[in-house]
Design a protein around this motif. Sequence first.
Motif, PDB file in Angstrom:
ATOM      1  N   UNK A   1       4.491 -60.769 -65.118  1.00 41.82           N
ATOM      2  CA  UNK A   1       5.676 -61.611 -65.291  1.00 41.82           C
ATOM      3  C   UNK A   1       5.551 -62.881 -64.460  1.00 41.82           C
ATOM      4  N   UNK A   2       5.090 -62.733 -63.220  1.00 47.72           N
ATOM      5  CA  UNK A   2       4.926 -63.893 -62.337  1.00 47.72           C
ATOM      6  C   UNK A   2       3.899 -64.863 -62.901  1.00 47.72           C
ATOM      7  N   UNK A   3       2.782 -64.323 -63.399  1.00 45.99           N
ATOM      8  CA  UNK A   3       1.731 -65.158 -63.958  1.00 45.99           C
ATOM      9  C   UNK A   3       2.196 -65.954 -65.162  1.00 45.99           C
ATOM     10  N   UNK A   4       2.996 -65.339 -66.023  1.00 47.09           N
ATOM     11  CA  UNK A   4       3.511 -66.039 -67.200  1.00 47.09           C
ATOM     12  C   UNK A   4       4.494 -67.130 -66.806  1.00 47.09           C
ATOM     13  N   UNK A   5       5.321 -66.861 -65.788  1.00 44.46           N
ATOM     14  CA  UNK A   5       6.266 -67.876 -65.306  1.00 44.46           C
ATOM     15  C   UNK A   5       5.521 -69.053 -64.678  1.00 44.46           C
ATOM     16  N   UNK A   6       4.479 -68.748 -63.910  1.00 43.61           N
ATOM     17  CA  UNK A   6       3.706 -69.806 -63.261  1.00 43.61           C
ATOM     18  C   UNK A   6       2.932 -70.645 -64.274  1.00 43.61           C
ATOM     19  N   UNK A   7       2.533 -70.018 -65.396  1.00 42.71           N
ATOM     20  CA  UNK A   7       1.782 -70.752 -66.421  1.00 42.71           C
ATOM     21  C   UNK A   7       2.601 -71.912 -66.976  1.00 42.71           C
ATOM     22  N   UNK A   8       3.919 -71.717 -67.059  1.00 43.96           N
ATOM     23  CA  UNK A   8       4.790 -72.795 -67.545  1.00 43.96           C
ATOM     24  C   UNK A   8       4.719 -73.994 -66.602  1.00 43.96           C
ATOM     25  N   UNK A   9       4.621 -73.720 -65.295  1.00 49.90           N
ATOM     26  CA  UNK A   9       4.569 -74.800 -64.311  1.00 49.90           C
ATOM     27  C   UNK A   9       3.247 -75.555 -64.373  1.00 49.90           C
ATOM     28  N   UNK A  10       2.190 -74.880 -64.799  1.00 57.12           N
ATOM     29  CA  UNK A  10       0.884 -75.528 -64.882  1.00 57.12           C
ATOM     30  C   UNK A  10       0.886 -76.661 -65.901  1.00 57.12           C
ATOM     31  N   UNK A  11       1.779 -76.571 -66.897  1.00 63.31           N
ATOM     32  CA  UNK A  11       1.848 -77.586 -67.941  1.00 63.31           C
ATOM     33  C   UNK A  11       2.934 -78.615 -67.681  1.00 63.31           C
ATOM     34  N   UNK A  12       3.672 -78.455 -66.572  1.00 67.09           N
ATOM     35  CA  UNK A  12       4.736 -79.393 -66.239  1.00 67.09           C
ATOM     36  C   UNK A  12       4.283 -80.341 -65.138  1.00 67.09           C
ATOM     37  N   UNK A  13       4.741 -81.555 -65.210  1.00 71.17           N
ATOM     38  CA  UNK A  13       4.431 -82.548 -64.171  1.00 71.17           C
ATOM     39  C   UNK A  13       5.040 -82.085 -62.859  1.00 71.17           C
ATOM     40  N   UNK A  14       4.229 -82.116 -61.801  1.00 72.68           N
ATOM     41  CA  UNK A  14       4.694 -81.605 -60.504  1.00 72.68           C
ATOM     42  C   UNK A  14       4.853 -82.742 -59.506  1.00 72.68           C
ATOM     43  N   UNK A  15       6.060 -82.875 -58.976  1.00 76.05           N
ATOM     44  CA  UNK A  15       6.330 -83.854 -57.929  1.00 76.05           C
ATOM     45  C   UNK A  15       6.667 -83.093 -56.646  1.00 76.05           C
ATOM     46  N   UNK A  16       5.912 -83.350 -55.605  1.00 74.88           N
ATOM     47  CA  UNK A  16       6.129 -82.647 -54.341  1.00 74.88           C
ATOM     48  C   UNK A  16       7.473 -83.015 -53.730  1.00 74.88           C
ATOM     49  N   UNK A  17       8.190 -82.009 -53.244  1.00 73.00           N
ATOM     50  CA  UNK A  17       9.458 -82.232 -52.558  1.00 73.00           C
ATOM     51  C   UNK A  17       9.269 -82.352 -51.055  1.00 73.00           C
ATOM     52  N   UNK A  18       8.016 -82.235 -50.595  1.00 68.91           N
ATOM     53  CA  UNK A  18       7.751 -82.250 -49.155  1.00 68.91           C
ATOM     54  C   UNK A  18       8.209 -83.539 -48.463  1.00 68.91           C
ATOM     55  N   UNK A  19       7.948 -84.743 -49.032  1.00 72.04           N
ATOM     56  CA  UNK A  19       8.405 -85.965 -48.348  1.00 72.04           C
ATOM     57  C   UNK A  19       9.909 -85.993 -48.130  1.00 72.04           C
ATOM     58  N   UNK A  20      10.685 -85.575 -49.151  1.00 70.29           N
ATOM     59  CA  UNK A  20      12.145 -85.566 -49.017  1.00 70.29           C
ATOM     60  C   UNK A  20      12.590 -84.543 -47.972  1.00 70.29           C
ATOM     61  N   UNK A  21      11.923 -83.396 -47.947  1.00 74.30           N
ATOM     62  CA  UNK A  21      12.275 -82.374 -46.955  1.00 74.30           C
ATOM     63  C   UNK A  21      11.916 -82.835 -45.545  1.00 74.30           C
TER      64      UNK A  21
END
Length: 251
Positions: A57-77
């Motif tokens: 289940x975790x792997x399938x959920x993470x696969x969706x994120x692999x195809x989505x543009x990722x913007x790090x929230x670290x600078x804002x945090x």
Amino acid sequence: MDIATLLGLLIGFGGIIFGNLIEGGHMSSLMQLTAFIIVFTGTAGAVMVSSSEHALKTGLELAKKAFKRHESEAPAKLEDIVEYARLAKKESILSLEPRINKIGDPLMQNVLRNVVDGVDESVIRDIFETQIYTEEDELLAGAKIWADAGGFAPTIGIIGAVLGLIHVMGNLTDTSKLGAGIAVAFVATVYGVASANLLFLPMGNKIKKRVEDMTREKMMVLEGGLMIAKGANHIVIEQKLRSYLPHASKA
């Protein structure tokens, strides 16, 4: 959608198809439903046997994120942590209490709540490091199902090819169909090797990198909270925590 993932898939699969066409091949020769079923259902079955239900289940959920543009929230945090450190230094740690419930990040909220409550720093570190690394292990187990699929697919492809050859050998009397039959048999090998090296293994690697980035971001939040507890200057905190940021965000 993540541009790198999209372009990688287009270039990888497109290059193979284009190369096949240049050599005089036809798309129809690569479109074999039987080979597709053997390779992908066989690979799926092997992954299911080797993994837990939670990891699947975790792997399938993470696969969706692999195809989505990722913007790090670290600078804002980081900016939030520096602001909380400035406020704690200017007034007191207790001045953070009214703001805690408004913090959007659950980890930062919990860390600062413990800091405000005066929990010992070593206890805070032990609690949240355990939590962070446990979550990382669970997410990496999800990423591993794609790496496992990349390991199983080529072997399942070979099984498909052997099954096809067995079928061909059972019909040796019709020699006119031998060439076409052998070609169909080896399409399964192509499916297995191509899916492993162009889809499953790269996806597993990309998901693993995302998980590592998430862990680094969480460790930044934890270290920031602990430095606030020590009464460190907000400038010192910012300088130290910048080492946790993605390279492009450090400038």
